[in-house]
Scaffold this active site. Structure first.
Site, mmCIF file in Angstrom:
data_model
loop_
_atom_site.group_PDB
_atom_site.id
_atom_site.type_symbol
_atom_site.label_atom_id
_atom_site.label_comp_id
_atom_site.label_asym_id
_atom_site.label_seq_id
_atom_site.Cartn_x
_atom_site.Cartn_y
_atom_site.Cartn_z
ATOM 1 N N LYS A 194 4.620 56.807 71.602
ATOM 2 C CA LYS A 194 4.301 58.035 70.860
ATOM 3 C C LYS A 194 5.431 58.402 69.888
ATOM 4 O O LYS A 194 5.176 58.713 68.737
ATOM 5 C CB LYS A 194 4.074 59.208 71.836
ATOM 6 C CG LYS A 194 2.923 58.991 72.805
ATOM 7 C CD LYS A 194 2.622 60.237 73.610
ATOM 8 C CE LYS A 194 3.726 60.654 74.577
ATOM 9 N NZ LYS A 194 3.914 59.740 75.732
ATOM 10 N N ARG A 269 0.750 68.651 77.993
ATOM 11 C CA ARG A 269 0.752 67.713 79.114
ATOM 12 C C ARG A 269 -0.027 68.260 80.296
ATOM 13 O O ARG A 269 -0.160 67.555 81.305
ATOM 14 C CB ARG A 269 2.185 67.433 79.552
ATOM 15 C CG ARG A 269 2.768 66.117 79.010
ATOM 16 C CD ARG A 269 4.245 66.101 79.384
ATOM 17 N NE ARG A 269 4.807 64.800 79.578
ATOM 18 C CZ ARG A 269 5.677 64.237 78.719
ATOM 19 N NH1 ARG A 269 5.976 64.824 77.588
ATOM 20 N NH2 ARG A 269 6.238 63.083 79.015
ATOM 21 N N ARG A 308 13.834 50.159 77.492
ATOM 22 C CA ARG A 308 14.304 51.283 76.684
ATOM 23 C C ARG A 308 15.510 51.946 77.363
ATOM 24 O O ARG A 308 16.463 52.344 76.712
ATOM 25 C CB ARG A 308 13.167 52.297 76.500
ATOM 26 C CG ARG A 308 13.531 53.445 75.584
ATOM 27 C CD ARG A 308 12.334 54.280 75.212
ATOM 28 N NE ARG A 308 11.938 55.191 76.282
ATOM 29 C CZ ARG A 308 10.919 56.046 76.201
ATOM 30 N NH1 ARG A 308 10.161 56.064 75.124
ATOM 31 N NH2 ARG A 308 10.618 56.846 77.195
ATOM 32 N N ARG A 314 18.704 56.918 78.556
ATOM 33 C CA ARG A 314 17.916 57.933 79.261
ATOM 34 C C ARG A 314 17.861 57.603 80.740
ATOM 35 O O ARG A 314 17.335 56.553 81.124
ATOM 36 C CB ARG A 314 16.490 57.998 78.689
ATOM 37 C CG ARG A 314 16.366 58.899 77.495
ATOM 38 C CD ARG A 314 14.953 58.922 76.975
ATOM 39 N NE ARG A 314 13.983 59.454 77.936
ATOM 40 C CZ ARG A 314 12.731 59.758 77.617
ATOM 41 N NH1 ARG A 314 12.301 59.588 76.378
ATOM 42 N NH2 ARG A 314 11.910 60.224 78.527
ATOM 43 N N ARG A 326 6.860 59.738 86.893
ATOM 44 C CA ARG A 326 6.351 60.242 85.608
ATOM 45 C C ARG A 326 4.897 59.793 85.401
ATOM 46 O O ARG A 326 4.079 60.540 84.881
ATOM 47 C CB ARG A 326 7.250 59.781 84.458
ATOM 48 C CG ARG A 326 8.503 60.675 84.362
ATOM 49 C CD ARG A 326 9.676 59.955 83.757
ATOM 50 N NE ARG A 326 9.511 59.643 82.367
ATOM 51 C CZ ARG A 326 10.134 58.630 81.753
ATOM 52 N NH1 ARG A 326 10.937 57.823 82.436
ATOM 53 N NH2 ARG A 326 9.954 58.426 80.480
HETATM 54 P P1 AMP Z 1 9.222 62.480 77.112
HETATM 55 O O1 AMP Z 1 10.410 62.328 76.235
HETATM 56 O O2 AMP Z 1 8.024 62.982 76.371
HETATM 57 O O3 AMP Z 1 8.930 61.275 77.926
HETATM 58 O O4 AMP Z 1 9.568 63.655 78.123
HETATM 59 C C1 AMP Z 1 10.637 63.546 79.050
HETATM 60 C C2 AMP Z 1 10.560 64.637 80.106
HETATM 61 O O5 AMP Z 1 10.620 65.944 79.489
HETATM 62 C C3 AMP Z 1 9.285 64.674 80.924
HETATM 63 O O6 AMP Z 1 9.322 63.740 81.978
HETATM 64 C C4 AMP Z 1 9.309 66.116 81.415
HETATM 65 O O7 AMP Z 1 10.234 66.303 82.451
HETATM 66 C C5 AMP Z 1 9.835 66.869 80.203
HETATM 67 N N1 AMP Z 1 8.701 67.278 79.316
HETATM 68 C C6 AMP Z 1 8.449 66.840 78.055
HETATM 69 N N2 AMP Z 1 7.343 67.411 77.559
HETATM 70 C C7 AMP Z 1 6.860 68.213 78.522
HETATM 71 C C8 AMP Z 1 5.739 69.059 78.638
HETATM 72 N N3 AMP Z 1 4.844 69.171 77.638
HETATM 73 N N4 AMP Z 1 5.545 69.743 79.782
HETATM 74 C C9 AMP Z 1 6.432 69.647 80.793
HETATM 75 N N5 AMP Z 1 7.488 68.859 80.780
HETATM 76 C C10 AMP Z 1 7.728 68.138 79.646
#
Ligand code: AMP
Length: 370
Positions: A194, A269, A308, A314, A326
């Site tokens: 994404k 989400r 990654r 990360r 996740r």
């Molecule tokens: P991402 O970079 O999108 O993979 O997000 C990393 C982490 O950020 C996720 O595993 C959640 O802990 C938190 N996070 C990101 N977006 C959301 C969301 N829309 N709702 C809740 N937690 C989020």
């Protein structure tokens, strides 16, 4: 894809020129079939019909005549009120098959006047053909013999049709919209690509990319209150509580009030985030145009995320149990958003496996139809 502005109003693409070409072609074929043994006189009603008549006539396979009229209204005497007069009709139509060509018929008011004037000439038969027809607002008893396409009662411009004289030169049809932005939800499980695709698409479509994950990471790095709160959840691969995330998202949108639109990456989400987003956008006269999902199998994703994790640093990408958590969060809370947007006819799936640029092309093809 792009929305256009005419005077004070916005219009978005509605009926493509290819679709119009199919409509005019099939009308010409059908009318020619019905007028096999005669030479019809086509009468276009100006101004709006000029493009349609021009294309229609070029598709008409046999002999025909063409003329144009215009209904001019002017103030008569007190007793006559508003008088309508047909301008431009010079031909003797006695004994002829006359077919009125209209670009669009809505209430039918103007058409009725024109129809009555022709009926009074000693024509052999009088027919009506229209490219577009609005059945829900048509109020007359007139027979409409040929209809290109019935459409809902929405204000349209282009292909000869105008809004206060502008828009006639557009080669396809646009419809009015209160929406000025293009808002896309980029969807898919962790690691689907994404972020990568959002970066490419934001440049291509001049949109603002909001990644909730990135905003959280930025806050963690800067040790803000929000960052400290989010960290405990993110470290375990859990979702941050809805209200915290929703407030943060709203603040990010407000910061970019002049944007052409947004690519939401990692948001919504959960169902309650999706509902909050809809309500928030609708307060602004905006909406989500579509959810575009990158479809990739889970096994491939674990590999991608571990790779990654080696370069990005990360921590949630470096530990398989966090990654699995996740996915679990995704499958139990997020995946149902497919249904949420499908119900609104806004879900579009795309194969997320392959060359990055190829995937961008797949996504662009979807965005171009929104
Ligand atoms: P991402 O970079 O999108 O993979 O997000 C990393 C982490 O950020 C996720 O595993 C959640 O802990 C938190 N996070 C990101 N977006 C959301 C969301 N829309 N709702 C809740 N937690 C989020």
């Amino acid at each position: 894809m792009s929305t256009i502005k005419l005077h004070d109003k916005y219009f978005k693409p509605y009926i493509s020129k290819d679709k119009i070409a199919v409509l005019t072609q099939s009308m010409a074929t059908q009318i020619a079939e019905d007028c096999k043994d005669e030479i019809p006189v086509f009468i276009g009603i100006l101004n709006g019909c000029f493009m349609f008549v021009s294309d229609f006539i070029r598709q008409y396979p046999t002999d025909c005549e063409v003329s144009f009229v215009k209904l001019a209204s002017y103030e008569g005497t007190k007793s006559t009120g508003t008088v309508s007069e047909l301008v431009g009709i010079n031909e003797d139509l006695t004994g002829r098959t006359v077919i009125i060509l209209e670009d669009i018929i809505d209430t039918g008011g103007t058409l009725q006047k024109i129809y009555d004037i022709f009926k009074n000439q000693k024509v052999k038969s009088l027919k009506i053909a229209t490219l577009f027809f609005k059945p829900t607002v048509f109020k007359k008893e007139l027979p409409i013999d040929y209809i290109g396409l019935s459409i809902p009662d929405e204000f349209i411009v282009g292909y000869g049709l105008d809004y206060n004289n502008l828009g006639r030169n557009l080669d396809s049809i646009y419809k009015i919209t209160t929406q000025q932005m293009t808002n896309i939800v980029l969807f898919g499980p962790p690691g689907a690509g994404k972020g990568t695709q959002a970066e490419l698409l934001k440049n291509k479509y001049n949109l603002v990319h909001i990644s909730t994950g990135d905003v959280f990471r930025f806050n963690i790095k800067n040790q803000t209150e929000l960052g400290i709160l989010a960290k405990s959840y993110m470290d375990h691969g859990d979702l941050v509580p809805d209200q915290v995330t929703i407030n943060m998202l709203k603040a990010e949108v407000e910061k970019n009030a002049d944007a052409n639109g947004f690519i939401f990456d990692g948001f919504p989400r959960t169902t309650s985030q999706a509902e909050a987003l809809d309500a928030f956008l609708s307060e602004k006269g905006e909406t989500i145009n579509g959810m575009i999902a990158l479809e990739v199998s889970e096994d491939l994703l674990v590999e991608r995320l571990l790779e990654r994790g080696k370069v990005s640093g990360r921590t949630d990408d470096q530990d398989e149990s966090k990654i699995r958590n996740r996915f679990n969060e995704y499958n139990t809370k997020t995946a149902i958003l497919k249904d949420f947007y499908t119900e609104q006819n806004k879900y579009f799936g795309a194969d997320g496996v392959g060359d990055i640029n190829e995937i961008t092309k797949r996504l662009s093809a979807i965005i171009d139809t929104l």
